[in-house]
Scaffold this motif. Structure first.
Motif, mmCIF file in Angstrom:
data_model
loop_
_atom_site.group_PDB
_atom_site.id
_atom_site.type_symbol
_atom_site.label_atom_id
_atom_site.label_comp_id
_atom_site.label_asym_id
_atom_site.label_seq_id
_atom_site.Cartn_x
_atom_site.Cartn_y
_atom_site.Cartn_z
ATOM 1 N N VAL A 277 0.851 -1.200 0.000
ATOM 2 C CA VAL A 277 0.000 0.000 0.000
ATOM 3 C C VAL A 277 0.888 1.252 0.000
ATOM 4 C CG1 VAL A 277 -1.705 1.303 1.347
ATOM 5 C CG2 VAL A 277 -1.811 -1.210 1.282
ATOM 6 N N ILE A 278 0.571 2.170 -0.887
ATOM 7 C CA ILE A 278 1.320 3.439 -0.908
ATOM 8 C C ILE A 278 0.316 4.591 -0.893
ATOM 9 C CG2 ILE A 278 2.950 4.904 -2.180
ATOM 10 C CD1 ILE A 278 4.076 2.346 -3.455
ATOM 11 N N ILE A 279 0.426 5.452 0.111
ATOM 12 C CA ILE A 279 -0.406 6.663 0.120
ATOM 13 C C ILE A 279 0.516 7.843 -0.148
ATOM 14 C CG2 ILE A 279 -2.047 8.090 1.411
ATOM 15 C CD1 ILE A 279 -2.812 5.662 3.060
ATOM 16 N N GLY A 280 0.338 8.451 -1.299
ATOM 17 C CA GLY A 280 1.195 9.569 -1.706
ATOM 18 C C GLY A 280 0.708 10.886 -1.102
ATOM 19 N N GLN A 281 1.462 11.942 -1.350
ATOM 20 C CA GLN A 281 1.115 13.263 -0.801
ATOM 21 C C GLN A 281 1.084 14.286 -1.936
ATOM 22 O OE1 GLN A 281 3.913 14.185 2.318
ATOM 23 N NE2 GLN A 281 3.324 12.436 3.578
ATOM 24 N N ASN A 282 -0.108 14.571 -2.418
ATOM 25 C CA ASN A 282 -0.228 15.487 -3.563
ATOM 26 C C ASN A 282 0.111 16.934 -3.232
ATOM 27 O OD1 ASN A 282 -0.873 13.736 -5.587
ATOM 28 N ND2 ASN A 282 -3.035 13.654 -4.982
ATOM 29 N N ILE A 283 0.084 17.244 -1.929
ATOM 30 C CA ILE A 283 0.248 18.639 -1.506
ATOM 31 C C ILE A 283 1.560 19.267 -2.018
ATOM 32 C CG2 ILE A 283 1.370 18.146 0.731
ATOM 33 C CD1 ILE A 283 -0.583 20.357 1.836
ATOM 34 N N HIS A 284 2.596 18.431 -2.217
ATOM 35 C CA HIS A 284 3.905 18.973 -2.611
ATOM 36 C C HIS A 284 3.951 19.432 -4.060
ATOM 37 C CE1 HIS A 284 5.297 17.469 1.225
ATOM 38 N NE2 HIS A 284 4.774 16.302 0.927
ATOM 39 N N LYS A 285 2.965 18.970 -4.845
ATOM 40 C CA LYS A 285 2.959 19.299 -6.283
ATOM 41 C C LYS A 285 3.075 20.790 -6.514
ATOM 42 C CE LYS A 285 0.891 15.429 -8.551
ATOM 43 N NZ LYS A 285 -0.262 14.719 -8.974
ATOM 44 N N LYS A 286 2.287 21.546 -5.754
ATOM 45 C CA LYS A 286 2.261 22.981 -6.019
ATOM 46 C C LYS A 286 3.538 23.694 -5.569
ATOM 47 C CE LYS A 286 -0.579 23.949 -1.968
ATOM 48 N NZ LYS A 286 -1.881 23.703 -1.503
ATOM 49 N N TYR A 287 4.377 23.015 -4.764
ATOM 50 C CA TYR A 287 5.630 23.633 -4.323
ATOM 51 C C TYR A 287 6.809 23.202 -5.208
ATOM 52 C CZ TYR A 287 2.862 24.592 -0.159
ATOM 53 O OH TYR A 287 1.893 25.021 0.699
ATOM 54 N N GLY A 288 6.579 22.252 -6.105
ATOM 55 C CA GLY A 288 7.643 21.804 -7.012
ATOM 56 C C GLY A 288 8.684 20.925 -6.329
ATOM 57 N N GLY A 289 8.454 20.541 -5.102
ATOM 58 C CA GLY A 289 9.393 19.677 -4.370
ATOM 59 C C GLY A 289 8.796 19.381 -3.004
#
Ligand code: KG4
Ligand code: ZN
Length: 346
Positions: free
Chosen positions: A33-45
């Protein structure tokens, strides 16, 4: 503690942004199971504090889900393995505390796992690679990820020596930073690969960094590419738009060229021609294609991970935990995470 021949091990990975948990029995995956973190997308890292906070929220969910998917009861788990480092310290601490709590609750041992060692050992999972076979020792492991660029000599499961590493930026981060300049979100490597498919990789020539031995350096190349694009944009504001595909293809090409050149050197130096790839960048189709071509040409025995296990995952932690379980390498509850990677991994 009762030692078992085919124990059930849970692997918890939280070194960066993925909350990943896997349960295995011997070498077989029961759940992943992998739960990713989309929140970082908008910071580019990755933003470290946000990553830690989200692990706090997501890791428990990932553990619950992995137990359900594995179709086991939690008291059937024989040991808890988890990433002890290297990585983001806040993220590691959350995984570490949770692993300890689980182990105390279930009255089972903990096993600490080095993240880099785990990327390398993914080839020992059943169906962990596309070769459907396990590499014999010794072999050379090329770890290419967002945090690392390493050539490791692997003499045995738990005896590894780093022969070369990046002196500055890791390869995945270079992909991510260039992609960000092009306006793509994180993780950028995926976009570079996607648009490269439509481009001519011979259109733009970039200078190869001159680094001695088996070390890498990408910061000079990255700065050169940034300067090159900025200068072109002054003359033509549509330069990026017009040349996006060719730029992506040319950048991807030079980066792969650098990897191939170093592996060539490593094979000559060590006289070892068994090579494994691992880490997020090894999911890149062009990387695989060029490595396969070179392997055929140079008589290398190349092992490519299954795409399920290139990026950070709990399975690689669980299989390393399994190997340590059989060597009875358990840890006390006093262990604490480390953020920097180690040159000798034992
Ligand atoms: O192994 P990983 O999940 O995390 C670390 O341990 O760092 O690797 C993530 C990195 C990111 O930098 C991402 O841009 C890169 O792997 N990546 C790729 C591709 N897929 C992921 N780079 C190039 N091509 C890809 N297809
Ligand atoms: Zn990783």
């Amino acid at each position: 503690m009762k030692y078992k021949k085919d124990p059930i091990i849970i692997g918890i990975e939280s070194s960066c942004d993925d909350s990943a948990v896997s349960i295995i029995r011997s070498r077989k995956i029961l759940s992943n199971v992998i739960i990713g973190q989309n929140i970082h997308k908008k910071y580019g890292g990755i933003v470290p504090e946000l990553a830690a906070r989200l692990h706090d929220k997501n890791l428990l969910k990932a553990i619950d889900k992995s137990i359900k998917l594995a179709n086991i009861k939690k008291y059937q788990i024989d040991a808890v393995s988890f990433t002890i480092g290297p990585g983001l310290i806040g993220s590691l601490l959350i995984g570490c505390s949770l692993a300890k709590s689980l182990a105390i609750g279930l009255n089972i041992p903990i096993i600490t796992v080095d993240h880099i060692q785990a990327h390398t050992l993914i080839h020992f999972i059943e169906n962990g690679n596309i070769n459907n076979s396990y590499p014999n020792f010794p072999f050379l492991s090329l770890v290419i990820s967002g945090g690392h660029t390493l050539i490791i000599k692997v003499d045995d499961y738990l005896h590894m020596k780093v022969l070369g590493s990046t002196l500055d930026n890791p390869i995945g981060e270079v992909f991510d930073k260039i992609a960000r300049k092009f306006g793509f979100s994180y993780p950028g490597g995926v976009f570079i690969e996607k648009y490269s498919k439509y481009g001519n990789f011979k259109k733009f020539k970039f200078p190869k960094p001159l680094v001695k031995g088996l070390n890498f350096s990408f910061s000079g190349l990255k700065s050169y590419i940034f300067r090159f694009i900025d200068e072109k944009l002054i003359k033509d504001p549509n330069f990026l738009k017009k040349n996006l595909f060719d730029l992506c293809a040319s950048i991807q090409n030079i980066i792969i060229d650098i990897l191939i050149e170093k592996i060539h050197k490593a094979v000559i130096k060590t006289k070892i021609n068994r090579i494994t790839l691992s880490g997020g960048v090894s999911s890149n189709e062009r990387v695989k294609k060029v490595f396969l071509f070179q392997a055929k040409k140079n008589n290398w025995n190349l092992f490519i991970p299954n795409n399920l296990y290139t990026n950070d995952n709990g399975a690689m932690i669980a299989i390393t935990g399994m190997i340590k379980y059989h060597k009875k390498q358990f840890n006390s509850l006093n262990v604490t995470p480390y953020s920097k990677f180690k040159y000798f991994i034992n």
